[in-house]
Motif scaffolding. Structure first.
Motif, PDB file in Angstrom:
ATOM      1  N   GLU A   1      38.849  33.988  32.390  1.00  0.00           N
ATOM      2  CA  GLU A   1      37.540  34.031  33.049  1.00  0.00           C
ATOM      3  C   GLU A   1      36.174  33.536  32.129  1.00  0.00           C
TER       4      GLU A   1
ATOM      5  N   VAL B   1      36.841  45.331  29.343  1.00  0.00           N
ATOM      6  CA  VAL B   1      36.453  44.837  30.903  1.00  0.00           C
ATOM      7  C   VAL B   1      36.652  46.154  31.412  1.00  0.00           C
ATOM      8  N   ASP B   2      36.686  45.869  33.344  1.00  0.00           N
ATOM      9  CA  ASP B   2      36.808  47.839  33.729  1.00  0.00           C
ATOM     10  C   ASP B   2      37.893  47.954  34.075  1.00  0.00           C
TER      11      ASP B   2
ATOM     12  N   ARG C   1      43.365  37.953  32.508  1.00  0.00           N
ATOM     13  CA  ARG C   1      42.502  37.301  33.883  1.00  0.00           C
ATOM     14  C   ARG C   1      40.833  37.893  33.274  1.00  0.00           C
ATOM     15  N   ALA C   2      40.593  38.791  32.883  1.00  0.00           N
ATOM     16  CA  ALA C   2      39.462  38.899  32.607  1.00  0.00           C
ATOM     17  C   ALA C   2      39.177  37.880  31.364  1.00  0.00           C
TER      18      ALA C   2
ATOM     19  N   ARG D   1      45.509  42.484  33.555  1.00  0.00           N
ATOM     20  CA  ARG D   1      44.441  42.514  33.476  1.00  0.00           C
ATOM     21  C   ARG D   1      43.182  42.128  32.589  1.00  0.00           C
ATOM     22  N   THR D   2      43.440  42.687  31.277  1.00  0.00           N
ATOM     23  CA  THR D   2      42.427  42.227  30.686  1.00  0.00           C
ATOM     24  C   THR D   2      42.807  40.183  30.552  1.00  0.00           C
TER      25      THR D   2
ATOM     26  N   CYS E   1      45.012  39.937  24.419  1.00  0.00           N
ATOM     27  CA  CYS E   1      44.692  40.617  25.183  1.00  0.00           C
ATOM     28  C   CYS E   1      45.532  41.941  25.378  1.00  0.00           C
TER      29      CYS E   1
ATOM     30  N   THR F   1      39.702  47.584  36.585  1.00  0.00           N
ATOM     31  CA  THR F   1      40.543  46.415  37.520  1.00  0.00           C
ATOM     32  C   THR F   1      40.608  45.071  37.126  1.00  0.00           C
ATOM     33  N   GLY F   2      40.384  44.311  35.621  1.00  0.00           N
ATOM     34  CA  GLY F   2      40.296  43.724  34.949  1.00  0.00           C
ATOM     35  C   GLY F   2      39.533  42.278  35.684  1.00  0.00           C
ATOM     36  N   SER F   3      38.179  42.708  36.515  1.00  0.00           N
ATOM     37  CA  SER F   3      37.152  42.408  36.830  1.00  0.00           C
ATOM     38  C   SER F   3      36.247  41.367  36.451  1.00  0.00           C
ATOM     39  N   GLN F   4      36.009  42.367  35.964  1.00  0.00           N
ATOM     40  CA  GLN F   4      34.816  42.058  35.143  1.00  0.00           C
ATOM     41  C   GLN F   4      34.165  42.785  33.636  1.00  0.00           C
TER      42      GLN F   4
END
Length: 383
Positions: free
Chosen positions: A238, A367-368, A234-235, A231-232, A227, A370-373
Motif C-alpha cells: 500500500e 505498521v499496526d 500488505r502494508a 501482514r507487513t 517485510c 493488523t498490518g492495515s496502517q
C-alpha cells in the motif's frame, strides 16, 4: 538525552530452532528423492524388473537407501519406466513432506542425460536463479546428483536417457512457497545442496531471502522492500504501489542477510516495514532477530518513551512491559504512539545505514498489528 549507537550483532542460529526432549529426525530433500526415483526408473528400464529399493550417493559421499513407493516398466510401444519415491522431511515442517517425487524415463536418441520437468515441477521465467529461463526449476546439485545416479546404471557416453521429474499436486504445494514471486511457475522446485533436510533449520529461509534479493537485482530493480511477514508486506504494498511485486521480500528474522545481499547487488535503496517487536530488536543493533538469539530490549523502549516526551510513570511502565506489543499498546493509550514510533523507526534507520553503508538510502515504517496502517516512520511517511 544523548543517544548511544548500539553495537551491530548478527547472531548465528542454533542448530535447531526448537528444543525437544528427544532427538529430531532428519529428512530428505526433494532433490535426493528425485534422484532416487530416477535411478530406480532407469534400473527398471534397463533390466525390465520393477525396483523396490534403491541406493544413491549424496554430495558429501554418503550412500543412502530409499524405499521405492511404486515402480512400473512398460516395454511397448516405446520402452519406458516410472518410479515414485515419497518424500519424508523428517521432523521439519516442510510443505513438500509426503510429496510423490516421480521419475518417468525412456531411451533417448543421443548419448547423455536429458532432464525435463513434468507436471508439478516449476518452470523458471525470470533471471537471477542461476537456472536457464524457460527451463525446469531443478537446481544444480539435484541435477548433478541425478546425472551421477543414472550414470551408475548406464554409460551415458554410449546411451541416451530422458528423465522427466514430476510431482503430483506440486502446483498446489507451490502456493505455500515463494516460487511465484521468484518467477517459478507451475509447481515446486527440486532443491537441496546436501540431500538432507535438517529439522527445524531455518537456513533454507535465509537462503530464500538472499535468492529473492538476487532475483530482484537481476531484473534491474534497485530498491528492496524488506517485510517481516504477510501482514507487513500488505502494508508495504500500500505504501509503495509503484514498485513491482519482486521488490517485496519477506525476510522473517534475516534482515542482516537481506541487507548484505542488497549491498552486494549494488542496491541503492532499502525500505524496512515491520511491527514494534522486530523494530525494537533492530534498533538495538540485532540484525538476526530469531527468538532464540535475541529479545526485545525494553530499556531501549523506555528510553525512546522518555525521548518522545513520556512522563516517568509511562517510561517505567514501558520498561517493565511484557512484550514489544505491550509497549506499543502503552504508547497508544498514552497518545504517544506517533512520536515514540517515529523515534524508534529513526533508530532502526540509523542501524541499517551503519550496516549497509551510507551509499544506500534507508527508510523505515512501523505498521499496526493488523498490518492495515502505518503508524510511524523514519520520516518518509510521517504526518
Amino acid at each position: 538525552m544523548t543517544y548511544a549507537e548500539p553495537p551491530l550483532r548478527e547472531p548465528d542460529l542454533p542448530r535447531t530452532a526448537k528444543v525437544r526432549p528427544t532427538a529430531l529426525r532428519t529428512g530428505w530433500t526433494t532433490g535426493a528423492c528425485a534422484t532416487a526415483a530416477a535411478k530406480a526408473a532407469v534400473t527398471a528400464l534397463l533390466t525390465g524388473a520393477p525396483q523396490r529399493e534403491v541406493e544413491i550417493g549424496l554430495p558429501a559421499g554418503r550412500r543412502v537407501r530409499f524405499t521405492v513407493h511404486r515402480c512400473d516398466f512398460s516395454p511397448l510401444p516405446d520402452a519406458h519406466a516410472e518410479a515414485v519415491v515419497v518424500k519424508d522431511a523428517g521432523d521439519d515442517p516442510d510443505v513438500t513432506h509426503g510429496a510423490h517425487l516421480t521419475a518417468t524415463v525412456g531411451w533417448h536418441d543421443r548419448p547423455g542425460l536429458q532432464l525435463d520437468a513434468g507436471p508439478g515441477v516449476g518452470t523458471v521465467t525470470r533471471p537471477g536463479l542461476g537456472l536457464a529461463v524457460g527451463g525446469p526449476a531443478i537446481n544444480d546439485t539435484p541435477r548433478r546428483m541425478i546425472g551421477e545416479a543414472v550414470a551408475e546404471v548406464v554409460d551415458l557416453t554410449e546411451v541416451g536417457v530422458r528423465v522427466v521429474i514430476s510431482v503430483p499436486g506440486g502446483e498446489v504445494m507451490a502456493r505455500k512457497t515463494t516460487n511465484r514471486r521468484l518467477g517459478i511457475l507451475g509447481g515446486i522446485s527440486i532443491l537441496g545442496t546436501t540431500g538432507i533436510v535438517r529439522p527445524f533449520s531455518t537456513a533454507s529461509w535465509r537462503a530464500s531471502v538472499v535468492q529473492a534479493v538476487h532475483v530482484m537485482a537481476a531484473q534491474g530493480e534497485r530498491t528492496v522492500v524488506l517485510c517481516t511477514g504477510g501482514r507487513t508486506e500488505r502494508a508495504a504494498r500500500e505504501l509503495l504501489p509503484e514498485l513491482p511485486e519482486v521488490c517485496f521480500v519477506e525476510v522473517g528474522d534475516f534482515t542482516g542477510a537481506a541487507v548484505t545481499a542488497a549491498v552486494g547487488d549494488a542496491m541503492t535503496g532499502v525500505v524496512f516495514v515491520g511491527m514494534a517487536g522486530k523494530l525494537a530488536k533492530l534498533a538495538a543493533g540485532i540484525l538476526m532477530t530469531h527468538y532464540t538469539r535475541s529479545k526485545v530490549d525494553l530499556s531501549l523502549l523506555g528510553a525512546v518513551t522518555a525521548e518522545a516526551g513520556g512522563d516517568a510513570d509511562l517510561v517505567a511502565a514501558v520498561a517493565a512491559a511484557n512484550t514489544g506489543r505491550h509497549a506499543y499498546e502503552l504508547w497508544e493509550a498514552a497518545g504517544l504512539l506517533g512520536p515514540a514510533g517515529d523515534l524508534l523507526c529513526r533508530r532502526v534507520r540509523q542501524v541499517l545505514r551503519r550496516f549497509a553503508g551510507h551509499g544506500v538510502a534507508v527508510d523505515v515504517a512501523m505498521v499496526d498489528f493488523t498490518g492495515s496502517q502505518v503508524v510511524a516512520s523514519s520520516g518518509r511517511w510521517s504526518g
